[in-house]
Design a protein around this motif. Structure first.
Motif, PDB file in Angstrom:
ATOM      1  N   VAL A   1      -3.877  -2.218   0.146  1.00  0.00           N
ATOM      2  CA  VAL A   1      -3.889  -2.470   1.590  1.00  0.00           C
ATOM      3  C   VAL A   1      -2.477  -2.455   2.169  1.00  0.00           C
ATOM      4  CG1 VAL A   1      -4.472  -4.128   3.399  1.00  0.00           C
ATOM      5  CG2 VAL A   1      -6.055  -3.745   1.490  1.00  0.00           C
ATOM      6  N   VAL A   2      -1.572  -3.197   1.552  1.00  0.00           N
ATOM      7  CA  VAL A   2      -0.208  -3.265   2.068  1.00  0.00           C
ATOM      8  C   VAL A   2       0.491  -1.921   1.935  1.00  0.00           C
ATOM      9  CG1 VAL A   2       2.042  -4.385   1.764  1.00  0.00           C
ATOM     10  CG2 VAL A   2      -0.041  -5.744   1.670  1.00  0.00           C
ATOM     11  N   GLY A   3       0.109  -1.138   0.939  1.00  0.00           N
ATOM     12  CA  GLY A   3       0.686   0.192   0.771  1.00  0.00           C
ATOM     13  C   GLY A   3       0.342   1.142   1.896  1.00  0.00           C
ATOM     14  N   ARG A   4      -0.603   0.757   2.736  1.00  0.00           N
ATOM     15  CA  ARG A   4      -0.982   1.562   3.891  1.00  0.00           C
ATOM     16  C   ARG A   4      -0.429   0.976   5.189  1.00  0.00           C
ATOM     17  NH1 ARG A   4      -3.316   2.657  -0.289  1.00  0.00           N
ATOM     18  NH2 ARG A   4      -4.455   4.583  -0.683  1.00  0.00           N
ATOM     19  N   THR A   5       0.622   0.191   5.050  1.00  0.00           N
ATOM     20  CA  THR A   5       1.401  -0.303   6.182  1.00  0.00           C
ATOM     21  C   THR A   5       2.832   0.197   6.029  1.00  0.00           C
ATOM     22  OG1 THR A   5       2.259  -2.338   5.159  1.00  0.00           O
ATOM     23  CG2 THR A   5       0.023  -2.428   6.086  1.00  0.00           C
ATOM     24  N   THR A   6       3.660  -0.117   7.022  1.00  0.00           N
ATOM     25  CA  THR A   6       5.088   0.214   6.918  1.00  0.00           C
ATOM     26  C   THR A   6       5.917  -1.034   6.654  1.00  0.00           C
ATOM     27  OG1 THR A   6       5.459  -0.033   9.318  1.00  0.00           O
ATOM     28  CG2 THR A   6       4.786   2.161   8.502  1.00  0.00           C
TER      29      THR A   6
ATOM     30  N   ILE B   1     -12.253   5.036   0.408  1.00  0.00           N
ATOM     31  CA  ILE B   1     -12.696   5.694   1.626  1.00  0.00           C
ATOM     32  C   ILE B   1     -13.037   4.696   2.736  1.00  0.00           C
ATOM     33  CG2 ILE B   1     -15.137   5.751   0.986  1.00  0.00           C
ATOM     34  CD1 ILE B   1     -15.305   8.530   2.242  1.00  0.00           C
ATOM     35  N   LEU B   2     -13.261   3.430   2.376  1.00  0.00           N
ATOM     36  CA  LEU B   2     -13.658   2.443   3.372  1.00  0.00           C
ATOM     37  C   LEU B   2     -12.511   2.104   4.318  1.00  0.00           C
ATOM     38  CD1 LEU B   2     -15.695  -0.012   1.137  1.00  0.00           C
ATOM     39  CD2 LEU B   2     -16.583   1.693   2.728  1.00  0.00           C
ATOM     40  N   PRO B   3     -12.798   1.885   5.600  1.00  0.00           N
ATOM     41  CA  PRO B   3     -11.750   1.498   6.548  1.00  0.00           C
ATOM     42  C   PRO B   3     -11.285   0.065   6.308  1.00  0.00           C
ATOM     43  CG  PRO B   3     -13.752   2.284   7.665  1.00  0.00           C
ATOM     44  CD  PRO B   3     -14.106   2.042   6.242  1.00  0.00           C
ATOM     45  N   PRO B   4     -10.216  -0.349   6.983  1.00  0.00           N
ATOM     46  CA  PRO B   4      -9.852  -1.772   6.954  1.00  0.00           C
ATOM     47  C   PRO B   4     -11.024  -2.621   7.432  1.00  0.00           C
ATOM     48  CG  PRO B   4      -8.134  -0.479   8.011  1.00  0.00           C
ATOM     49  CD  PRO B   4      -9.312   0.438   7.828  1.00  0.00           C
TER      50      PRO B   4
END
Length: 204
Positions: free
Chosen positions: A9-14, A151-154
Motif C-alpha cells: 500500500v505505501v509503495g503506491r504513495t510518494t 488488482i483491488l482498489p484502495p
C-alpha cells in the motif's frame, strides 16, 4: 502478512523512504495493540508534516468518476481530499492505514480458512448490489480467486465487500445473505495454490 500489506500500500504513495522506514515499525506496533485509534494517530503523526501523493487512490477515484459510479463513501472521501487545501483535515492517512489493515486481515483470514477444509469455495461478495463495487468484484475475481489482491482498489475489501471461503452447505442455504458477483466454480479452487499466493507479499 501485515508487513507485506504495508509495503504494498505505501509503495503506491510518494511518501519519502525515510518516513516509510520510521512509519512501518510504528504502524505494525499500533496495529498489533488492537487499538484502531492508535493506528490512525500513528499514520497521521508521521504524514502530517510532509507533502505526499497517493496516485493509486487518485487513479481509481478518477476512473470511478469517469464511469459515473462511485463506491459507497468514495465521493465524500474524494471531496474531503480536495478540500484539504482549504484547511480541512487530511483524511488520507486514515484511508492509508485502513487499507493496510484491511488487506492484511483479509489475507490472514483467507489463509486460515484455506487450511480448514478442501471443500470450500472462495467467494467475493458485495452486500447490497452497489454497481461500482460489483464492477470491481467482477473484474478482480479471476485474480482474487487465486489469492492475488493486487488488482483491488484502495479500501477494498472493506466493510461492504467480503472475501470468504464458504462450504457447499453455506452456498446452498444462505443464497440471500450476500450478492455474489463471481461465477460459481464446478469444483473448489486449489487451496494450496491460493494459500501460497496469499503468503506472497508481492501479491498485495
Amino acid at each position: 502478512m501485515l508487513p507485506g500489506a504495508f509495503r504494498f500500500v505505501v509503495g503506491r504513495t510518494t511518501i519519502p523512504m525515510d518516513v516509510v522506514a520510521r512509519l512501518e515499525p510504528a504502524f505494525i506496533a499500533a496495529n498489533r495493540s488492537g487499538d484502531r485509534r492508535a493506528e490512525r494517530q500513528c499514520v497521521a503523526e508521521h504524514l502530517s508534516s510532509i507533502e505526499w501523493r497517493w496516485p493509486w487512490f487518485e487513479g481509481w477515484a478518477e476512473r470511478f468518476h469517469d464511469l459515473g459510479i462511485e463506491p459507497y463513501v468514495w465521493r465524500s472521501f474524494r471531496e474531503a481530499i480536495d478540500r484539504r487545501d482549504g484547511g480541512d483535515a487530511d483524511i488520507r492517512p486514515f484511508l492509508v492505514g485502513h487499507t493496510i489493515a484491511s488487506r492484511a486481515n483479509t489475507k490472514k483470514g483467507l489463509a486460515t480458512a484455506s487450511q480448514i477444509s478442501d471443500r470450500r469455495w472462495p467467494r467475493f461478495m458485495v452486500g447490497d448490489g452497489c454497481r461500482a463495487e460489483a464492477l470491481v468484484a467482477k473484474e478482480a475475481w479471476p485474480a482474487v480467486a487465486q489469492g492475488d489482491l493486487r488488482i483491488l482498489p484502495p479500501l477494498f475489501p472493506g466493510d461492504r465487500t467480503l472475501l470468504q471461503w464458504l462450504t457447499k452447505w453455506e452456498l446452498e442455504r444462505r443464497p440471500g445473505l450476500y450478492t455474489a458477483w463471481e461465477p460459481r466454480p464446478a469444483e473448489p479452487v486449489s487451496q494450496a495454490s491460493v494459500l501460497a499466493a496469499l503468503m506472497a507479499d508481492e501479491l498485495g
